[in-house]
Design a protein around this motif. Structure first.
Motif, PDB file in Angstrom:
ATOM      1  N   LEU A 112     -56.360  32.961 -37.049  1.00 18.01           N
ATOM      2  CA  LEU A 112     -56.109  31.698 -37.738  1.00 18.01           C
ATOM      3  C   LEU A 112     -55.140  31.899 -38.911  1.00 18.01           C
ATOM      4  O   LEU A 112     -54.254  31.066 -39.148  1.00 18.01           O
ATOM      5  CB  LEU A 112     -57.432  31.114 -38.242  1.00 18.01           C
ATOM      6  N   ALA A 113     -55.316  33.003 -39.655  1.00 19.45           N
ATOM      7  CA  ALA A 113     -54.419  33.296 -40.781  1.00 19.45           C
ATOM      8  C   ALA A 113     -52.994  33.552 -40.302  1.00 19.45           C
ATOM      9  O   ALA A 113     -52.027  33.152 -40.964  1.00 19.45           O
ATOM     10  CB  ALA A 113     -54.940  34.494 -41.558  1.00 19.45           C
ATOM     11  N   LEU A 114     -52.865  34.196 -39.150  1.00 25.47           N
ATOM     12  CA  LEU A 114     -51.533  34.422 -38.569  1.00 25.47           C
ATOM     13  C   LEU A 114     -50.879  33.104 -38.182  1.00 25.47           C
ATOM     14  O   LEU A 114     -49.689  32.872 -38.446  1.00 25.47           O
ATOM     15  CB  LEU A 114     -51.643  35.334 -37.343  1.00 25.47           C
ATOM     16  N   LEU A 115     -51.652  32.212 -37.574  1.00 18.50           N
ATOM     17  CA  LEU A 115     -51.115  30.918 -37.170  1.00 18.50           C
ATOM     18  C   LEU A 115     -50.741  30.064 -38.386  1.00 18.50           C
ATOM     19  O   LEU A 115     -49.853  29.211 -38.305  1.00 18.50           O
ATOM     20  CB  LEU A 115     -52.140  30.167 -36.307  1.00 18.50           C
ATOM     21  N   ALA A 116     -51.422  30.295 -39.516  1.00 17.92           N
ATOM     22  CA  ALA A 116     -51.121  29.545 -40.744  1.00 17.92           C
ATOM     23  C   ALA A 116     -49.962  30.151 -41.523  1.00 17.92           C
ATOM     24  O   ALA A 116     -49.545  29.594 -42.546  1.00 17.92           O
ATOM     25  CB  ALA A 116     -52.364  29.483 -41.635  1.00 17.92           C
ATOM     26  N   GLY A 117     -49.462  31.309 -41.071  1.00 15.83           N
ATOM     27  CA  GLY A 117     -48.359  31.958 -41.782  1.00 15.83           C
ATOM     28  C   GLY A 117     -48.809  32.767 -42.977  1.00 15.83           C
ATOM     29  O   GLY A 117     -47.977  33.200 -43.781  1.00 15.83           O
ATOM     30  N   LEU A 118     -50.133  32.987 -43.136  1.00 16.15           N
ATOM     31  CA  LEU A 118     -50.638  33.759 -44.275  1.00 16.15           C
ATOM     32  C   LEU A 118     -50.473  35.253 -44.053  1.00 16.15           C
ATOM     33  O   LEU A 118     -50.410  36.023 -45.017  1.00 16.15           O
ATOM     34  CB  LEU A 118     -52.117  33.433 -44.513  1.00 16.15           C
ATOM     35  N   TYR A 119     -50.441  35.685 -42.799  1.00 18.27           N
ATOM     36  CA  TYR A 119     -50.110  37.061 -42.432  1.00 18.27           C
ATOM     37  C   TYR A 119     -48.849  37.046 -41.583  1.00 18.27           C
ATOM     38  O   TYR A 119     -48.501  36.030 -40.982  1.00 18.27           O
ATOM     39  CB  TYR A 119     -51.231  37.717 -41.620  1.00 18.27           C
ATOM     40  N   ARG A 120     -48.163  38.171 -41.531  1.00 19.37           N
ATOM     41  CA  ARG A 120     -47.026  38.337 -40.648  1.00 19.37           C
ATOM     42  C   ARG A 120     -47.418  39.320 -39.549  1.00 19.37           C
ATOM     43  O   ARG A 120     -48.002  40.372 -39.831  1.00 19.37           O
ATOM     44  CB  ARG A 120     -45.808  38.879 -41.408  1.00 19.37           C
ATOM     45  N   PRO A 121     -47.122  39.017 -38.275  1.00 18.99           N
ATOM     46  CA  PRO A 121     -47.475  39.952 -37.193  1.00 18.99           C
ATOM     47  C   PRO A 121     -46.743  41.276 -37.348  1.00 18.99           C
ATOM     48  O   PRO A 121     -45.616  41.325 -37.854  1.00 18.99           O
ATOM     49  CB  PRO A 121     -46.994  39.205 -35.932  1.00 18.99           C
ATOM     50  N   ASP A 122     -47.398  42.358 -36.909  1.00 25.99           N
ATOM     51  CA  ASP A 122     -46.720  43.654 -36.863  1.00 25.99           C
ATOM     52  C   ASP A 122     -45.590  43.611 -35.845  1.00 25.99           C
ATOM     53  O   ASP A 122     -44.533  44.222 -36.037  1.00 25.99           O
ATOM     54  CB  ASP A 122     -47.713  44.773 -36.496  1.00 25.99           C
ATOM     55  N   SER A 123     -45.819  42.902 -34.769  1.00 28.00           N
ATOM     56  CA  SER A 123     -44.791  42.691 -33.747  1.00 28.00           C
ATOM     57  C   SER A 123     -45.059  41.356 -33.067  1.00 28.00           C
ATOM     58  O   SER A 123     -46.157  40.813 -33.147  1.00 28.00           O
ATOM     59  CB  SER A 123     -44.805  43.829 -32.719  1.00 28.00           C
ATOM     60  N   GLY A 124     -44.049  40.843 -32.381  1.00 31.50           N
ATOM     61  CA  GLY A 124     -44.192  39.540 -31.735  1.00 31.50           C
ATOM     62  C   GLY A 124     -43.863  38.408 -32.691  1.00 31.50           C
ATOM     63  O   GLY A 124     -43.518  38.623 -33.859  1.00 31.50           O
ATOM     64  N   SER A 125     -43.988  37.182 -32.203  1.00 25.84           N
ATOM     65  CA  SER A 125     -43.597  36.015 -32.993  1.00 25.84           C
ATOM     66  C   SER A 125     -44.550  34.851 -32.763  1.00 25.84           C
ATOM     67  O   SER A 125     -45.197  34.745 -31.714  1.00 25.84           O
ATOM     68  CB  SER A 125     -42.177  35.563 -32.611  1.00 25.84           C
ATOM     69  N   ILE A 126     -44.630  33.966 -33.774  1.00 24.46           N
ATOM     70  CA  ILE A 126     -45.402  32.728 -33.685  1.00 24.46           C
ATOM     71  C   ILE A 126     -44.429  31.579 -33.930  1.00 24.46           C
ATOM     72  O   ILE A 126     -43.660  31.590 -34.897  1.00 24.46           O
ATOM     73  CB  ILE A 126     -46.549  32.708 -34.705  1.00 24.46           C
ATOM     74  N   PHE A 127     -44.464  30.585 -33.045  1.00 20.19           N
ATOM     75  CA  PHE A 127     -43.528  29.470 -33.116  1.00 20.19           C
ATOM     76  C   PHE A 127     -44.257  28.162 -33.386  1.00 20.19           C
ATOM     77  O   PHE A 127     -45.315  27.905 -32.807  1.00 20.19           O
ATOM     78  CB  PHE A 127     -42.749  29.338 -31.796  1.00 20.19           C
ATOM     79  N   TYR A 128     -43.693  27.349 -34.280  1.00 21.64           N
ATOM     80  CA  TYR A 128     -44.060  25.949 -34.420  1.00 21.64           C
ATOM     81  C   TYR A 128     -42.945  25.167 -33.730  1.00 21.64           C
ATOM     82  O   TYR A 128     -41.821  25.092 -34.257  1.00 21.64           O
ATOM     83  CB  TYR A 128     -44.139  25.535 -35.883  1.00 21.64           C
ATOM     84  N   GLY A 129     -43.229  24.624 -32.587  1.00 22.36           N
ATOM     85  CA  GLY A 129     -42.170  24.012 -31.802  1.00 22.36           C
ATOM     86  C   GLY A 129     -41.189  25.083 -31.354  1.00 22.36           C
ATOM     87  O   GLY A 129     -41.576  26.082 -30.747  1.00 22.36           O
ATOM     88  N   SER A 130     -39.920  24.940 -31.717  1.00 19.84           N
ATOM     89  CA  SER A 130     -38.912  25.941 -31.360  1.00 19.84           C
ATOM     90  C   SER A 130     -38.599  26.885 -32.517  1.00 19.84           C
ATOM     91  O   SER A 130     -37.758  27.781 -32.385  1.00 19.84           O
ATOM     92  CB  SER A 130     -37.615  25.241 -30.929  1.00 19.84           C
ATOM     93  N   GLU A 131     -39.281  26.719 -33.668  1.00 21.26           N
ATOM     94  CA  GLU A 131     -38.969  27.502 -34.850  1.00 21.26           C
ATOM     95  C   GLU A 131     -39.946  28.673 -35.034  1.00 21.26           C
ATOM     96  O   GLU A 131     -41.166  28.473 -35.064  1.00 21.26           O
ATOM     97  CB  GLU A 131     -39.017  26.616 -36.112  1.00 21.26           C
ATOM     98  N   ASP A 132     -39.395  29.883 -35.137  1.00 19.33           N
ATOM     99  CA  ASP A 132     -40.193  31.053 -35.503  1.00 19.33           C
ATOM    100  C   ASP A 132     -40.608  30.880 -36.960  1.00 19.33           C
ATOM    101  O   ASP A 132     -39.750  30.710 -37.838  1.00 19.33           O
ATOM    102  CB  ASP A 132     -39.350  32.322 -35.328  1.00 19.33           C
TER     103      ASP A 132
END
Length: 542
Positions: free
Chosen positions: A375-395
């Motif tokens: 949940l914290a990753l999806l909220a942008g509170l943590y940054r992934p070690d690898s990979g990406s999370i997108f809101y729509g088309s925006e990383d």
């Protein structure tokens, strides 16, 4: 000295006032020699019975008094205002940097260390830096003015005094090293005491019910005694330096002025008025040396204080703020090959999924499995070690954090209530919509607690205030993130609040960490276990 200048150069609010203060002090430093010249010309006037010269001497005495009163007053006022503005700016910048610091780095610090740095060490750093700049500039200017004056009047006595003062300055190096060491010890002792105090306050109930008061009180007393001892040592070494300067300068006065100077007068190679005026010049020089010593002490103390705040003032890992923003329309959420770990412990490995706009997702799994982390990753509170999370088309790594936070309302397990009323806590503002707040209080069954102090609420009531914040701002959000939000709430209240959330966030995306559905209807379940996320279509929690 360069470290002090670099530190103050980071801030600008009090810079102009400090510069003006130093200009006034420069004038005062040269004006301080008027006393010596007055004594010299006055003595000559008396020796030669020149009335006109005596009246001129009286005029310069009046000028000296007026200049010292006016310029000294404004110099002190500007110095104080510059100090306060520097302190305000450094503390604001430290808080701003702490807000931007990565959570993984922030977790390395104890609460007491951060509080000591922001409240105590930041103020000490500014005070010591300004004392250093002021002391070195003012003391150095006075000493230079005295040397120039003595060189013009009698260069022989000047050389003898300068040689003696150079020897004194060499001895002062030992004091500077000791002051630096005791300043560092003082900072360590303060941090240790404040850290223990915060831990005691946080665990007060456990300490009392476990009968640990005696142990912790004794431990706190020992740390406070250590801090007091460190402060006393710093005070003694700092003041010992001034006493050394005074004693050594008196020795110089008797040996050089009354000895060597008196010999020159007896031999007819110098005038009595010159030696007499040098007594006042030497007094000015002693004051200059004391001021210079205070400035150099400030440098040693500042070095310790700057080192204690530097890590928090300029964190090694901060979140750079991109300029991209998220639009107002509903968006999908996509995780692509996301991995995350805390140190050597892997939490999530190569996780991929897509949440459709308006979809309701229930996140389940065993304790410690990574649900809150996801949940914290999806909220942008943590940054992934690898990979990406997108809101729509925006990383989201390329999107401004304020823009990300404006998209969602996040309800955590911790009910962090602030000073103020219940409504002010819900609105997170002193100004709020009375009608909307009343609806929220009704939605979380807290109408009877409207006038209650937040500190006296139960844990369940505090959590309902926490949920009320998300209801208050539901209209402007596209996404709701919840982390075990009903953990301290009874089932009847939980089901009522769940219905309120469903109504207020109808048509919007919801991701909720919970173990049972309550009154929330979910489209899918994400099970987080062993570092992986398994999507169950139309499933329910196990």
């Amino acid at each position: 000295m360069s470290a002090v200048l670099r530190f103050l150069h980071l801030f600008s609010l009090g810079r102009k006032k400090l510069v003006i203060c130093l200009v006034l002090q420069f004038i005062l430093s040269w004006a301080s020699l008027i006393n010596a010249e007055v004594m010299r010309t006055g003595t000559l006037a008396i020796e030669n019975r020149k009335t006109e010269l005596l009246w001129t001497t009286g005029f310069w005495i009046a000028v000296a008094v007026l200049v010292n009163i006016v310029f000294a007053y404004f110099a002190k006022l500007l110095r104080r205002r510059a100090t306060l503005q520097y302190e305000q700016e450094i503390q604001s910048k430290m808080v701003d940097q702490l807000m931007r610091m990565k959570k993984t780095e922030f977790s390395q610090y104890k609460t007491g260390e951060i509080t000591t740095a922001v409240i105590n060490n930041a103020v000490d750093a500014v005070d010591d830096c300004i004392n250093c700049i002021y002391g070195v500039f003012s003391g150095g200017t006075v000493i230079l003015a005295c040397i120039c004056y003595m060189a013009l009047i009698d260069w022989r006595i000047m050389l003898a005094i300068a040689a003696a003062q150079a020897l004194i300055r060499a001895c002062l190096k030992l004091f500077e090293k000791k002051v630096r060491a005791v300043s560092e010890e003082k900072i360590r002792a303060e941090k240790a005491g404040n850290s223990l105090l915060f831990e005691m306050l946080r665990g007060m109930l456990t300490i009392r019910t476990g009968s640990y008061e005696f142990f912790f009180n004794r431990e706190l007393q020992q740390r406070e005694e250590a801090a007091l001892h460190a402060k006393l040592c710093r005070h003694l070494w700092s003041n010992g330096q001034f006493e050394f300067i005074w004693v050594s300068s008196k020795v110089v006065e008797y040996l050089v002025l009354y000895g060597f100077g008196g010999l020159l007068v007896c031999l007819g190679n110098a005038e009595f008025s010159t030696v007499f005026s040098f007594v006042f010049v030497l007094e000015c020089m002693v004051n200059g040396l004391n001021t210079l010593g205070s400035g150099l002490n400030g440098k040693s103390m500042a070095a310790a204080s700057i080192a204690s705040v530097e890590k928090l003032l300029v964190p090694q890992q901060t979140e750079d703020e991109p300029q991209k923003k998220i639009g107002e329309e509903l968006f999908s959420i996509r995780a692509e090959d996301v991995s995350f770990s805390f140190g050597d412990r892997k939490i999530l490995e190569h996780v991929s999924f897509t949440v459709k706009p308006g979809e309701k997702i229930m996140i389940t799994g065993p304790n410690g499995g990574g649900k809150s982390t996801l949940l914290a990753l999806l909220a942008g509170l943590y940054r992934p070690d690898s990979g990406s999370i997108f809101y729509g088309s925006e990383d989201i790594r390329c999107v401004n954090l304020d823009s990300i936070a404006a998209c969602y309302r996040r309800i955590s397990q911790q009910s962090e209530l602030l000073d103020g009323t219940v409504c002010e806590n819900i609105a997170l503002s002193r100004e709020y919509d009375e009608e909307c707040c009343a609806q929220v209080l009704q939605g979380v069954n807290l109408e009877s607690c409207r006038g209650t102090a937040p500190a006296s609420l139960s844990q369940g009531e505090k959590q309902r205030v926490n949920i009320g914040r998300a209801l208050y701002r539901a209209d402007s959000a596209q996404l709701l993130l919840g982390d075990e939000i009903f953990s301290n709430i009874d089932r009847a209240n939980a089901e009522h609040i769940a219905k309120e959330l469903t109504d207020r966030y109808a048509g919007k995306t919801i991701l909720m960490v919970c173990h049972e559905e309550m009154n929330l209807s979910f489209d899918r379940v994400f099970r987080v276990e062993n570092g992986h996320v398994t999507a169950i279509e139309g499933g329910t929690a196990e």
